[in-house]
Design a protein around this motif. Sequence first.
Motif, PDB file in Angstrom:
ATOM      1  N   GLU A   1      -0.254  -9.485   3.058  1.00 33.66           N
ATOM      2  CA  GLU A   1       0.415 -10.744   3.406  1.00 33.66           C
ATOM      3  C   GLU A   1       0.068 -11.874   2.439  1.00 33.66           C
ATOM      4  O   GLU A   1       0.823 -12.843   2.309  1.00 33.66           O
ATOM      5  CB  GLU A   1       0.047 -11.162   4.836  1.00 33.66           C
TER       6      GLU A   1
ATOM      7  N   ASP B   1       4.977  -3.645   4.448  1.00 31.16           N
ATOM      8  CA  ASP B   1       3.758  -3.422   5.235  1.00 31.16           C
ATOM      9  C   ASP B   1       4.128  -3.063   6.675  1.00 31.16           C
ATOM     10  O   ASP B   1       5.269  -3.254   7.106  1.00 31.16           O
ATOM     11  CB  ASP B   1       2.891  -4.681   5.222  1.00 31.16           C
TER      12      ASP B   1
ATOM     13  N   VAL C   1       4.362  -3.481  10.594  1.00 30.21           N
ATOM     14  CA  VAL C   1       4.490  -4.589  11.536  1.00 30.21           C
ATOM     15  C   VAL C   1       4.395  -3.999  12.938  1.00 30.21           C
ATOM     16  O   VAL C   1       5.149  -3.095  13.298  1.00 30.21           O
ATOM     17  CB  VAL C   1       5.836  -5.323  11.366  1.00 30.21           C
ATOM     18  N   ASP C   2       3.454  -4.530  13.701  1.00 26.36           N
ATOM     19  CA  ASP C   2       3.307  -4.086  15.091  1.00 26.36           C
ATOM     20  C   ASP C   2       3.729  -5.256  15.978  1.00 26.36           C
ATOM     21  O   ASP C   2       4.886  -5.365  16.389  1.00 26.36           O
ATOM     22  CB  ASP C   2       1.868  -3.635  15.324  1.00 26.36           C
TER      23      ASP C   2
ATOM     24  N   LYS D   1       0.861  -1.182   0.000  1.00 19.43           N
ATOM     25  CA  LYS D   1       0.000   0.000   0.000  1.00 19.43           C
ATOM     26  C   LYS D   1       0.902   1.238   0.000  1.00 19.43           C
ATOM     27  O   LYS D   1       0.480   2.329  -0.318  1.00 19.43           O
ATOM     28  CB  LYS D   1      -0.832  -0.075   1.295  1.00 19.43           C
TER      29      LYS D   1
ATOM     30  N   GLY E   1      -4.744  -3.523   1.075  1.00 23.74           N
ATOM     31  CA  GLY E   1      -4.826  -4.232   2.352  1.00 23.74           C
ATOM     32  C   GLY E   1      -4.506  -5.707   2.148  1.00 23.74           C
ATOM     33  O   GLY E   1      -4.231  -6.128   1.013  1.00 23.74           O
TER      34      GLY E   1
ATOM     35  N   THR F   1       0.430 -10.930  12.435  1.00 23.88           N
ATOM     36  CA  THR F   1      -0.171 -11.134  11.105  1.00 23.88           C
ATOM     37  C   THR F   1       0.826 -11.809  10.165  1.00 23.88           C
ATOM     38  O   THR F   1       0.470 -12.721   9.417  1.00 23.88           O
ATOM     39  CB  THR F   1      -0.667  -9.797  10.508  1.00 23.88           C
TER      40      THR F   1
HETATM   41  C1  PRP Z   1      -2.195  -3.908   9.616  1.00 24.49           C
HETATM   42  C2  PRP Z   1      -0.923  -4.093   8.796  1.00 24.49           C
HETATM   43  C3  PRP Z   1      -0.531  -5.523   9.115  1.00 24.49           C
HETATM   44  C4  PRP Z   1      -0.973  -5.670  10.563  1.00 24.49           C
HETATM   45  C5  PRP Z   1       0.221  -5.482  11.479  1.00 24.49           C
HETATM   46  O1  PRP Z   1      -3.243  -4.472   8.888  1.00 24.49           O
HETATM   47  O2  PRP Z   1      -1.203  -3.911   7.403  1.00 24.49           O
HETATM   48  O3  PRP Z   1      -1.215  -6.425   8.292  1.00 24.49           O
HETATM   49  O4  PRP Z   1      -1.945  -4.637  10.825  1.00 24.49           O
HETATM   50  O5  PRP Z   1      -0.107  -5.728  12.827  1.00 24.49           O
HETATM   51  P1  PRP Z   1       0.575  -6.910  13.652  1.00 24.49           P
HETATM   52  O6  PRP Z   1       2.044  -6.892  13.369  1.00 24.49           O
HETATM   53  O7  PRP Z   1       0.254  -6.553  15.077  1.00 24.49           O
HETATM   54  O8  PRP Z   1      -0.072  -8.199  13.227  1.00 24.49           O
HETATM   55  P2  PRP Z   1      -4.754  -4.163   9.181  1.00 24.49           P
HETATM   56  O9  PRP Z   1      -5.273  -5.169  10.135  1.00 24.49           O
HETATM   57  O10 PRP Z   1      -4.897  -2.754   9.598  1.00 24.49           O
HETATM   58  O11 PRP Z   1      -5.515  -4.424   7.804  1.00 24.49           O
HETATM   59  P3  PRP Z   1      -5.213  -4.040   6.265  1.00 24.49           P
HETATM   60  O12 PRP Z   1      -3.757  -4.212   5.980  1.00 24.49           O
HETATM   61  O13 PRP Z   1      -6.022  -5.039   5.494  1.00 24.49           O
HETATM   62  O14 PRP Z   1      -5.657  -2.629   6.070  1.00 24.49           O
END
Ligand code: PRP
Length: 222
Positions: free
Chosen positions: A154, A167, A169-170, A128, A151, A174
Amino acid sequence: MIDNNFSSRPTDSLVIALAKGRILKQTLPLFEQIGIVPTEDVAHSRKLMIATTNPKIKLLIVRTTDAPTYVQYGAADLGVSGRDTLIEHGYTGIFEMLDLGIARCKLMTAVLESVAHLPEKRLTVATKYVNSARKHFAEQGVHADIIKLYGSMELAPIVGLADCIVDLVDTGNTLKANGLKPLDTVLEVSTRLIVNRVSLKMKTDLITQLVADLRTVVSSRE
Ligand code: PRP
Ligand code: MG
């Protein structure tokens, strides 16, 4: 060129664009500490322009990627937006005033767990974050064909759409849940307070005070 029609707008009030989701959730407690509390339950209301306990301040609830656009055109004086989104937007007509230090995460490259390193060939990258990804690979001297997704990035390496993704990463959950692993950091991300350049000139006192108040709250949390 769209003109910011400030002549018909009151100079003693402020409109703030807030991005829905994680940013909104983490911004509201900061605002509460400086006396800005929405007059309705933002999480459940379908209303998108919301008054606050500060009669001078209204909130606009917007899509994450739209917050800088509202501020750029002066539809909002201020906005709260992630650094990732701001870099994609390009900061046109906007000043960044303060790092709110919330919603911290990283913009990273990621590949399938079975891949040891990025292949040394022309890469296909799904993201994105087209501008950040393009800049990152250009700096590495890697030729990258970018596929823009909105979105669920992955999925791209799993179904063979791309060699790699860029993307946020928190927690990393995911990536893990989809058999991917992070490689390089493209950008350190946190949420920033932004201002429309014309608003800053027209409403200097109000904005300076708000920024100072928020800065105090942010510093006290560090
Ligand atoms: C966001 C981002 C990752 C995920 C990261 O996606 O794009 O996929 O969160 O978080 P994590 O490392 O804690 O797993 P989101 O759920 O916002 O959806 P999207 O990408 O479909 O908009
Ligand atoms: Mg995602």
